[in-house]
Enzyme design. Sequence first.
Site, PDB file in Angstrom:
ATOM      1  NE  ARG A 103      -2.573  -0.029   3.625  1.00  0.00           N
ATOM      2  CZ  ARG A 103      -3.381   0.384   4.587  1.00  0.00           C
ATOM      3  NH1 ARG A 103      -4.679   0.458   4.373  1.00  0.00           N
ATOM      4  NH2 ARG A 103      -2.924   0.718   5.766  1.00  0.00           N
ATOM      5  CB  THR A 107      -2.474   7.040  -2.791  1.00  0.00           C
ATOM      6  OG1 THR A 107      -1.754   5.801  -2.952  1.00  0.00           O
ATOM      7  CG2 THR A 107      -1.650   8.158  -3.409  1.00  0.00           C
ATOM      8  CG  ASP A 199       2.506  -3.016   9.072  1.00  0.00           C
ATOM      9  OD1 ASP A 199       2.764  -4.178   8.683  1.00  0.00           O
ATOM     10  OD2 ASP A 199       2.546  -2.035   8.316  1.00  0.00           O
TER      11      ASP A 199
HETATM   12  C1  PRP Z   1      -1.112  -4.894   4.310  1.00  0.00           C
HETATM   13  C2  PRP Z   1      -1.922  -6.176   4.366  1.00  0.00           C
HETATM   14  C3  PRP Z   1      -2.745  -6.102   3.104  1.00  0.00           C
HETATM   15  C4  PRP Z   1      -2.993  -4.612   2.974  1.00  0.00           C
HETATM   16  C5  PRP Z   1      -4.394  -4.331   3.432  1.00  0.00           C
HETATM   17  O1  PRP Z   1      -0.036  -5.024   3.471  1.00  0.00           O
HETATM   18  O2  PRP Z   1      -1.145  -7.332   4.457  1.00  0.00           O
HETATM   19  O3  PRP Z   1      -2.070  -6.589   1.957  1.00  0.00           O
HETATM   20  O4  PRP Z   1      -2.063  -3.944   3.836  1.00  0.00           O
HETATM   21  O5  PRP Z   1      -4.712  -3.004   3.243  1.00  0.00           O
HETATM   22  P1  PRP Z   1      -5.794  -2.533   2.183  1.00  0.00           P
HETATM   23  O6  PRP Z   1      -6.987  -3.428   2.363  1.00  0.00           O
HETATM   24  O7  PRP Z   1      -6.060  -1.115   2.590  1.00  0.00           O
HETATM   25  O8  PRP Z   1      -5.196  -2.636   0.828  1.00  0.00           O
HETATM   26  P2  PRP Z   1       1.043  -3.849   3.282  1.00  0.00           P
HETATM   27  O9  PRP Z   1       0.652  -3.000   2.123  1.00  0.00           O
HETATM   28  O10 PRP Z   1       1.258  -3.155   4.590  1.00  0.00           O
HETATM   29  O11 PRP Z   1       2.332  -4.605   2.814  1.00  0.00           O
HETATM   30  P3  PRP Z   1       3.219  -5.710   3.571  1.00  0.00           P
HETATM   31  O12 PRP Z   1       2.376  -6.955   3.708  1.00  0.00           O
HETATM   32  O13 PRP Z   1       4.343  -5.882   2.624  1.00  0.00           O
HETATM   33  O14 PRP Z   1       3.636  -5.169   4.907  1.00  0.00           O
HETATM   34  N1  URA Z   2      -2.427  -3.357   6.936  1.00  0.00           N
HETATM   35  C1  URA Z   2      -2.071  -3.794   8.160  1.00  0.00           C
HETATM   36  O1  URA Z   2      -1.089  -4.549   8.288  1.00  0.00           O
HETATM   37  N2  URA Z   2      -2.781  -3.390   9.210  1.00  0.00           N
HETATM   38  C2  URA Z   2      -3.852  -2.588   9.109  1.00  0.00           C
HETATM   39  O2  URA Z   2      -4.482  -2.257  10.143  1.00  0.00           O
HETATM   40  C3  URA Z   2      -4.215  -2.140   7.831  1.00  0.00           C
HETATM   41  C4  URA Z   2      -3.501  -2.544   6.754  1.00  0.00           C
END
Ligand code: PRP
Ligand code: URA
Length: 208
Positions: A103, A107, A199
């Site tokens: 993400r 944005t 996270d």
């Molecule tokens: C997190 C999570 C999802 C996403 C959810 O990943 O594992 O993929 O955010 O958020 P959304 O529903 O608003 O898209 P992140 O982008 O933090 O990446 P990561 O798993 O590499 O830490």
């Molecule tokens: N991704 C995460 O890992 N945690 C949240 O709460 C939202 C998005």
Amino acid sequence: METIKVSHPLIEHKLAILRDKKTGTKEFRELISEITLFLCYEAMKDAKLKTVEVETPITKAKAQMIDEKEYVFVPIIRAGTGMIDGIVTMIPNAKIGHIGLYRDEETLKPVRYYYKMPSDIANKTAIIIDPMLATGGSGMDAITLLKEDGVKNIKFLSIIAAPEGLKKMSEAHPDVQIYCAAIDEKLNDIGYIVPGLGDAGDRIFGTV
Ligand code: PRP
Ligand code: URA
């Protein structure tokens, strides 16, 4: 779209420890795997069975088995890969495809960086795994990529979902069943699930 909240006292118990900010990396990873077992169990309830013959120590018997080749499990990198252990405990020969998305912090839109599926994906049921469904942006993009590859049967397993993301996903992809262990209250102004667990990727990989 159908959202299935998988409820069980053991899930509630494990979620309580998972959410706790004092829970360390080792236990966090174990809990993600354990809760994934329950989600996988539920999502496979409609799996087709084929009849096989086995020889017990007593006699020949007809028995039923899942065709593991009919399924592909698709973690969204990074955090989704933390759920693979739980999946392969249940389905040891599971085929695994990977989708890389993160993400954008400003944005909150998903940014694509990796896509690798097993061959003949179009004829399989794809089960996407990602512990967090927040705005729904990443999940919806993963579903779009699989549909572009011809996949017709898609399920989505998440541990914690936000109502905002569930609503968007149901509007964009009404054919996809979502299984989750918790539906939380809301998103905060930086797109984190409240109360959530923080996270997920950082907690699984110790990058906090
Ligand atoms: C997190 C999570 C999802 C996403 C959810 O990943 O594992 O993929 O955010 O958020 P959304 O529903 O608003 O898209 P992140 O982008 O933090 O990446 P990561 O798993 O590499 O830490
Ligand atoms: N991704 C995460 O890992 N945690 C949240 O709460 C939202 C998005």
